[in-house]
Write a protein that holds these residues in place. Structure first.
Motif, short mmCIF file in Angstrom:
data_model
loop_
_atom_site.label_atom_id
_atom_site.label_comp_id
_atom_site.label_asym_id
_atom_site.label_seq_id
_atom_site.Cartn_x
_atom_site.Cartn_y
_atom_site.Cartn_z
N ALA A 1 -56.17 -56.15 74.95
CA ALA A 1 -56.14 -55.76 76.37
C ALA A 1 -54.72 -55.93 76.92
O ALA A 1 -54.25 -55.12 77.72
CB ALA A 1 -57.13 -56.60 77.18
N GLY B 1 -52.89 -52.78 78.19
CA GLY B 1 -52.64 -52.94 79.63
C GLY B 1 -51.16 -52.97 79.94
O GLY B 1 -50.68 -52.28 80.85
N ASP C 1 -61.56 -51.22 78.16
CA ASP C 1 -61.47 -51.14 79.61
C ASP C 1 -60.14 -50.52 80.02
O ASP C 1 -60.08 -49.66 80.90
CB ASP C 1 -61.60 -52.56 80.19
CG ASP C 1 -61.61 -52.56 81.70
OD1 ASP C 1 -62.14 -51.60 82.29
OD2 ASP C 1 -61.10 -53.52 82.29
N HIS C 2 -59.08 -50.93 79.36
CA HIS C 2 -57.76 -50.39 79.73
C HIS C 2 -57.59 -48.95 79.29
O HIS C 2 -56.92 -48.17 79.96
CB HIS C 2 -56.65 -51.30 79.20
CG HIS C 2 -56.57 -52.57 79.99
ND1 HIS C 2 -57.30 -53.68 79.67
CD2 HIS C 2 -55.93 -52.85 81.15
CE1 HIS C 2 -57.08 -54.61 80.59
NE2 HIS C 2 -56.26 -54.13 81.49
N ALA D 1 -58.34 -56.48 85.46
CA ALA D 1 -57.74 -55.49 84.55
C ALA D 1 -56.30 -55.15 84.92
O ALA D 1 -55.53 -54.70 84.06
CB ALA D 1 -58.59 -54.22 84.53
N TYR E 1 -58.68 -61.04 80.52
CA TYR E 1 -57.41 -60.35 80.82
C TYR E 1 -56.41 -61.29 81.47
O TYR E 1 -55.20 -61.18 81.25
CB TYR E 1 -57.64 -59.18 81.79
CG TYR E 1 -58.70 -58.20 81.38
CD1 TYR E 1 -58.83 -57.79 80.06
CD2 TYR E 1 -59.56 -57.65 82.32
CE1 TYR E 1 -59.80 -56.87 79.69
CE2 TYR E 1 -60.53 -56.73 81.96
CZ TYR E 1 -60.65 -56.35 80.64
OH TYR E 1 -61.60 -55.44 80.29
#
Lengths: 323, 321
Positions: free
Chosen positions: A61, A65, A92-93, B116, B150
């Motif tokens: 991530a 990200g 998700d990213h 995120a 994250y």
């Protein structure tokens, strides 16, 4: 033009683009000092230095990200995920950020980002390290998904991807790195979003890409011995999908077999066959066949694994069934 | 600090307050769709924090972003128009309340997946380092975001790569309806930064001057090469998590207690006590703020909806569907 391996072709594309544009840099696990787990970036660290060949923590991530953030500032990161199976840790990213930001902020954010990764089975790595989830990534508008099947396409498409201003998943195949092919020297670009005919024939259309191109070509050679000429359309890019060459070929052959390494359910073949039925229904002379991986998590045992993966014989059998 | 600057900051806080109150009304009238997360009670946090940045410093935040947008210099008009989904909104009506951004003002959103945007913030800072710019990235997030992976990946990476990031946790005591104590192994959030050997501090988020002073100090240290730092700002949201919050998790008395510490009231008292501004002058700023917001409401309501052809625009920079 030189005969080089897929590994060398990809390495060459990266090297040339880094030499050409100082905004291009590489980041990922073991891309630097180690030289890349598939040795694609061997020698890069010494030549380009630690700022441009950045070893990252094992934190997908954070890799994707931060590559997104860096891309938004105008740099052109090539972020490597050691295998596509690890992309799920960055899902998700990839899905909620990379595929969305340009649209969601109405064009304000531009992401010249390449995510290089490796998929595919056949190396006895077990269920978690052998997947071909390309269709999953191709599902999302906003993302582009490229998966080359030849060394020349690998070089040309990767160079195009690095120069693109859109986020791109560039999916290599673990068992293609040693494959050799003629690759043009220097600035060779293959446009993203263009399918191509890799072999001409009049009797049946085989639609495929990546590793399955290799198997499909072998199957076509075998079929030719029986007087069956298969035309092979290589998709090369899954999104945006260039369906035209597929439809054009199908209108000539009226029969199609779609070959993919991933699972059949909701896969690439499902999409292609639906589009053929939608756009060329009047040309259909036989039900479209799909050759895919069996619907199981890939097992470790060599024989079981090969039973689950598509084989040349499966393609030959499917072609004979549609004729 | 000049008087005019004080009045400007005061006005920003009041604009945020009134804009949020009007947004709540517009939401109840069905003119704003989706979710609406109000910043009421937390105005001193972003106003103080962002007043300490230089133009080259990037700001990125979570979904409670209206106030942050105003502080970054977006007009109330383009913010409200975006909330109403209009073509004149800062993202042309495609982003909505949770996705405000204006990259020309170095405001990078507006991100609605909890936590995120922290790795993205690390990347913004990486971009600056790579391009040898001296910007600092200010990354704001709630206490709830410090429990997701994250957060840890991003803090670790920022420290390993010495990225110029000011990590700012707006601790408003609740992640939705769950108290910090019920969700986080440590309730003093800044202690998490110790795990990454990262310099950290905390400050009272209801007092804009304290926030500003601390932010100025940390941002300049980061700019001088200290590597990332972590600031916990303690604050409280006076309204629910979003407009659909039944607020079963807290007592009215607790809200009232915090409201006695209203950040706008605290700043007002400070400005008068220090004889920086008179009550009349501040009332004048309140009036101006009301006018700004009313003008924005009128602008947003009378703005056109996005054209149908906008639907397929900006999926990609280059050709493709």
């Amino acid at each position: 033009m030189a005969k080089i391996t897929m590994r060398q072709a990809i390495s060459q594309a990266l090297w040339e683009e880094m030499e050409r544009d100082p905004q291009v840099f590489i980041m990922g696990q073991e891309v630097g000092v180690w030289g890349g787990t598939y040795a694609v970036t061997k020698g890069f660290y010494d030549h380009f230095g630690p700022e441009r060949v950045r070893d990252t923590p094992i934190a997908e991530a954070a890799i994707i990200g931060s590559a997104i953030g860096a891309a938004m500032t105008g740099t052109r990161p090539v972020a490597e995920l050691m295998t596509i199976n690890f992309a799920f840790s960055a899902m998700d990213h990839i899905v909620n950020e990379a595929a969305k930001l340009h649209y969601m902020f109405n064009g304000q954010m531009v992401l010249p980002l390449v995510i290089r990764t490796v998929g595919g089975g056949g190396r006895q790595l077990g269920a978690t390290h052998s997947q071909t989830p390309d269709a999953v990534f191709a599902h999302f508008p906003g993302l582009k998904v490229v998966a080359p099947g030849t060394p020349a396409d690998a070089k040309g498409l990767l160079k195009a991807a690095i120069r693109s201003n859109d986020p791109i998943m560039f999916i290599e195949h673990a068992t293609l790195y040693q494959v050799r092919g003629d690759v043009p020297d220097g600035d060779y670009i293959v446009p993203i979003g263009k399918s191509t005919v890799q072999r001409s024939g009049d009797h049946v259309t085989i639609v495929t890409y990546s590793k399955m191109l290799e198997l499909s070509l072998k199957a076509a050679d075998e079929l030719a011995k029986d007087g069956i000429e298969a035309e092979i359309v290589d998709l090369r890019t899954l999104r945006p999908l260039d369906i035209e060459p597929v439809i054009e070929s199908f209108k000539k052959t009226n029969r199609a077999v779609i070959v993919e390494e991933g699972w059949k359910s909701f896969g690439v073949g499902a999409e292609i066959s639906a589009q053929i039925y939608e756009q060329a229904f009047d040309y259909v002379d036989a039900p479209i066949k799909r050759v895919t991986q069996k619907e199981v998590p890939l097992p470790y045992n060599r024989d079981l694994e090969q039973m689950a993966l598509p084989q040349v014989e499966d393609i030959i059998k499917a072609v004979k069934e549609v004729l | 600090m000049e008087k005019s600057e004080h009045l400007n900051l005061y006005q920003q806080m009041v604009v945020i307050r009134i804009l949020e109150e009007r947004s709540a009304e517009l939401y109840q009238q069905g003119k704003i769709g989706g979710f609406l997360h109000l910043y009421i009670g937390q105005e001193a946090v972003s106003t103080g924090l962002i007043s300490a940045r230089k133009p080259q410093d990037r700001v990125i935040t979570a979904y409670r972003d209206h106030g942050v947008a105003i502080n970054c210099g977006l007009s109330a008009r383009e913010v409200l128009a975006e909330l109403l989904g209009k073509a004149t909104g800062v993202s042309g009506g495609k982003g909505g309340s949770m996705h405000l951004a204006d990259v020309n003002k170095n405001f990078w959103g507006g991100h609605a997946i909890v936590g995120a945007h922290l790795p993205i913030a690390a990347g913004l800072a990486l971009g600056d380092v790579y391009q040898k710019q001296d910007g600092v990235t200010i990354c704001m997030f709630g206490d709830g975001a410090t429990n997701i992976g994250y957060f840890h990946e991003a803090l670790n990476l920022s420290k390993v790569w010495k990225l110029p990031v000011l990590w700012v946790c707006e601790n408003n005591q609740y992640g939705m309806g769950t108290t910090v104590e019920r969700a986080s192994a440590v309730s003093e959030i800044r202690l998490k930064a110790d795990g990454y050997a990262m310099k950290n501090d905390n400050v009272d988020g209801m007092d804009i001057m304290k926030v500003r002073e601390k932010a100025l100090e940390m941002i300049e240290e980061i700019r001088s090469g200290s590597g990332p730092q972590f600031l916990e700002i303690n604050t409280y949201r006076f309204r629910g998590h979003s407009m659909g919050d039944p607020e079963r998790y807290r007592q009215q008395e607790e809200i009232r207690k915090w409201q006695e510490n209203d950040p706008i009231g605290i700043y007002r008292k400070y400005l008068m006590k220090q004889k920086i501004a008179s009550e009349e002058e501040l009332n004048e700023e309140d009036k101006k703020a009301t006018e700004i917001v009313e003008d924005a409401v009128h602008f947003a309501e009378s703005s056109p909806e996005p054209a149908a052809e906008e639907l397929f625009k900006n999926i990609y920079v280059e050709e493709g569907r």
